[in-house]
Design a protein around this motif. Structure first.
Motif, short mmCIF file in Angstrom:
data_model
loop_
_atom_site.label_atom_id
_atom_site.label_comp_id
_atom_site.label_asym_id
_atom_site.label_seq_id
_atom_site.Cartn_x
_atom_site.Cartn_y
_atom_site.Cartn_z
N LEU A 137 17.61 8.70 4.38
CA LEU A 137 17.11 7.40 3.94
C LEU A 137 17.39 7.18 2.46
O LEU A 137 17.86 6.11 2.06
CB LEU A 137 15.60 7.30 4.21
CG LEU A 137 15.18 7.17 5.67
CD1 LEU A 137 13.66 7.33 5.80
CD2 LEU A 137 15.60 5.81 6.24
N LEU A 138 17.13 8.19 1.66
CA LEU A 138 17.39 8.07 0.22
C LEU A 138 18.87 7.85 -0.04
O LEU A 138 19.24 7.10 -0.95
CB LEU A 138 16.90 9.32 -0.50
CG LEU A 138 15.37 9.55 -0.51
CD1 LEU A 138 15.04 10.91 -1.10
CD2 LEU A 138 14.66 8.45 -1.28
N GLY A 139 19.71 8.50 0.74
CA GLY A 139 21.15 8.33 0.58
C GLY A 139 21.61 6.91 0.84
O GLY A 139 22.62 6.46 0.27
N TYR A 140 20.89 6.19 1.70
CA TYR A 140 21.22 4.80 1.98
C TYR A 140 20.46 3.83 1.07
O TYR A 140 20.49 2.62 1.28
CB TYR A 140 20.89 4.47 3.44
CG TYR A 140 21.94 4.94 4.43
CD1 TYR A 140 23.12 4.22 4.61
CD2 TYR A 140 21.75 6.11 5.16
CE1 TYR A 140 24.08 4.65 5.50
CE2 TYR A 140 22.71 6.55 6.05
CZ TYR A 140 23.88 5.82 6.22
OH TYR A 140 24.84 6.25 7.10
N GLY A 141 19.80 4.35 0.06
CA GLY A 141 19.08 3.49 -0.87
C GLY A 141 17.79 2.93 -0.32
O GLY A 141 17.29 1.92 -0.80
N VAL A 142 17.22 3.61 0.68
CA VAL A 142 15.97 3.17 1.30
C VAL A 142 14.81 3.93 0.67
O VAL A 142 14.91 5.13 0.40
CB VAL A 142 15.99 3.42 2.83
CG1 VAL A 142 14.66 3.04 3.46
CG2 VAL A 142 17.14 2.64 3.47
N VAL A 143 13.70 3.23 0.43
CA VAL A 143 12.49 3.87 -0.10
C VAL A 143 11.58 4.25 1.07
O VAL A 143 11.06 3.37 1.75
CB VAL A 143 11.74 2.94 -1.07
CG1 VAL A 143 10.39 3.56 -1.46
CG2 VAL A 143 12.57 2.68 -2.31
N PRO A 144 11.37 5.54 1.33
CA PRO A 144 10.43 5.94 2.38
C PRO A 144 8.99 5.64 1.93
O PRO A 144 8.61 5.97 0.81
CB PRO A 144 10.66 7.45 2.50
CG PRO A 144 11.98 7.71 1.85
CD PRO A 144 12.10 6.69 0.78
N ILE A 145 8.23 5.01 2.82
CA ILE A 145 6.81 4.76 2.57
C ILE A 145 6.03 5.69 3.49
O ILE A 145 6.05 5.52 4.71
CB ILE A 145 6.43 3.29 2.85
CG1 ILE A 145 7.36 2.34 2.10
CG2 ILE A 145 4.97 3.05 2.49
CD1 ILE A 145 7.19 2.35 0.61
N ILE A 146 5.37 6.68 2.93
CA ILE A 146 4.75 7.75 3.71
C ILE A 146 3.23 7.61 3.70
O ILE A 146 2.63 7.32 2.66
CB ILE A 146 5.16 9.12 3.17
CG1 ILE A 146 6.68 9.29 3.27
CG2 ILE A 146 4.45 10.24 3.90
CD1 ILE A 146 7.21 10.56 2.63
N ASN A 147 2.63 7.83 4.85
CA ASN A 147 1.17 7.84 4.96
C ASN A 147 0.78 8.88 5.99
O ASN A 147 1.58 9.25 6.85
CB ASN A 147 0.64 6.46 5.36
CG ASN A 147 -0.86 6.31 5.12
OD1 ASN A 147 -1.52 7.24 4.64
ND2 ASN A 147 -1.39 5.15 5.44
N GLU A 148 -0.45 9.35 5.90
CA GLU A 148 -0.95 10.23 6.95
C GLU A 148 -1.24 9.39 8.19
O GLU A 148 -1.69 8.24 8.09
CB GLU A 148 -2.24 10.94 6.50
CG GLU A 148 -2.75 11.94 7.52
CD GLU A 148 -3.99 12.67 7.05
OE1 GLU A 148 -4.51 13.49 7.84
OE2 GLU A 148 -4.44 12.42 5.92
N ASN A 149 -0.99 9.96 9.36
CA ASN A 149 -1.19 9.23 10.61
C ASN A 149 -2.67 9.27 10.99
O ASN A 149 -3.08 9.97 11.92
CB ASN A 149 -0.32 9.83 11.72
CG ASN A 149 -0.25 8.93 12.94
OD1 ASN A 149 -0.80 7.82 12.95
ND2 ASN A 149 0.43 9.39 13.96
N ASP A 150 -3.49 8.50 10.26
CA ASP A 150 -4.95 8.53 10.46
C ASP A 150 -5.38 8.11 11.85
O ASP A 150 -6.41 8.56 12.35
CB ASP A 150 -5.63 7.61 9.44
CG ASP A 150 -5.51 8.13 8.01
OD1 ASP A 150 -5.42 9.35 7.85
OD2 ASP A 150 -5.50 7.31 7.09
#
Length: 382
Positions: A137-150
């Motif tokens: 994802l980073l290689g394609y210029g995408v920002v990962p948005i991470i959260n815990e799977n509450d």
């Protein structure tokens, strides 16, 4: 002069940052604990775009799904009932992601949602897949948005990571980030609770997370945020061991991300160990949840501290029902001092513990290795 020296030191430390994890807490995302602060998300997106223009990779770890969901459901205060909080997370996660997508899209940034649980960090295949996904994802210029799977976690919501403070440190550790920024409603680490003690002193720099520093951790003080200082110090310990520096800063400071990355003396900077973990495999072993425990005698512990493998002769007890290839804790004198990948399952170890290596095959009918845990599969705790 002292402050100038600190600024210069940070400028030098942060001169060659390439990968940055930004953790945004619930209290930063929620405006007056009643609605999402879209203006704040826009500011984060703008500064993220600037960092990416400079060639830096950015990962965002976000909290707030439960808070957003509670507002949608019309629940005025944070309930303690587990099912209600799970339901709020399920309702709020999609809406929270929509807010982030809209904010980042204004600056031409694509984003991707990643929901994690602690299981991702205890299974090496899942961990490698996750790491590869983020890297791609980073290689394609995408920002990962991470959260815990509450919404689907089986433990109490927030009990595992604590408003994502520890989650952000685990992510930073496993993707080899250079800097972790924890944005919250506090200015940094104080020597005592500033809300209760007017004479509390802000600590601008922490060389190492010592027991004294750990005592500065406090309980959560906000209604919807649950991270508190305690989990931030835990996050700092994880980042420290991983060779990743960490800064706690107040999200209400204008252009706080840019100022931190630019080396300004803002918040509390936690230094990283100069001797990073040897490789990603050791990081995974160290921070994974163990499936069981092996108790060893003092002689075996001393041998392991010299980076030797664990022979069955030094094992005195086994607990848990683990399989070959699982992560296990290694204990001596009532304290865990290492973790490792076992080459024998729990039942086999119970049969061969205390015996010489030459007797393994006689007892089991086979022998995987001389060592129960090989030295290359061992990670020592501080």
């Amino acid at each position: 002069m002292q402050n100038q020296q600190k600024i210069m030191d940070r400028k030098e430390l942060f001169a060659n940052l390439s990968r940055i994890v930004i953790k945004v807490g619930t209290t930063s995302i929620m405006m007056n604990e009643s609605a999402v602060d879209t203006a704040f998300l826009d500011k984060v997106a703008e500064q993220t775009a600037e960092l990416m223009t400079e060639g830096k990779e950015v990962i965002i770890v976000t909290s707030g799904a439960i808070g957003v969901g509670l507002n949608i459901l019309g629940i005025p205060t944070k309930p303690r009932e587990f099912p209600i909080r799970q339901a709020a997370a399920a309702v709020g996660q999609g809406e929270l992601m929509r807010y982030w997508n809209e904010a980042l899209r204004k600056y031409g940034i694509k984003s991707a949602q990643i929901l994690l649980s602690y299981d991702f960090y205890s299974d090496r295949v899942k961990y490698l897949n996750l790491r590869n996904s983020i890297t791609t994802l980073l290689g394609y210029g995408v920002v990962p948005i991470i959260n815990e799977n509450d919404s689907t976690c089986t433990n109490e919501v927030d009990a595992i990571f604590g408003d994502n403070d520890r989650l952000s440190a685990m992510v930073a550790s496993k993707i080899e980030a250079d800097l972790l920024i924890l944005l919250s409603d506090i200015d940094g680490l104080y020597d005592k609770n500033p809300k209760l003690h007017p004479d509390a002193q802000l600590l601008p720099f922490v060389e190492e997370v010592t027991p004294e520093i750990e005592k500065y951790g406090g309980d959560p003080t906000s209604t919807k945020g649950v991270g508190g200082m305690r989990t931030k110090i835990i996050a700092a310990k994880i980042a420290e061991k991983s060779g990743c520096r960490m800064v706690i800063a107040n999200s209400h400071i204008d252009r706080v991300i840019s100022k931190v990355v630019g080396g300004e003396d803002i918040g509390t900077l936690f230094n990283a160990k100069s001797e990073n973990m040897e490789n990603n495999r050791n990081r995974w072993v160290l921070f994974s949840r163990p499936a069981g425990t092996i108790v060893v005698d003092r002689g075996a512990m001393n041998a392991l501290m010299r980076t030797s493998g664990l022979l069955p002769k030094g094992i005195v007890a086994v607990s848990g029902d683990f399989e070959r290839g699982d992560i296990i804790s290694i204990e001596c004198g009532g304290a865990i001092f290492a973790k490792g990948i076992t080459d024998y399952d729990a039942g086999e170890i119970r049969q061969i513990m205390g015996v010489h290596t030459d007797d393994i095959e006689k007892i089991l009918g086979h022998k995987n290795y001389d060592n129960v845990i090989r030295k290359e599969n061992l990670a020592l705790l501080d």
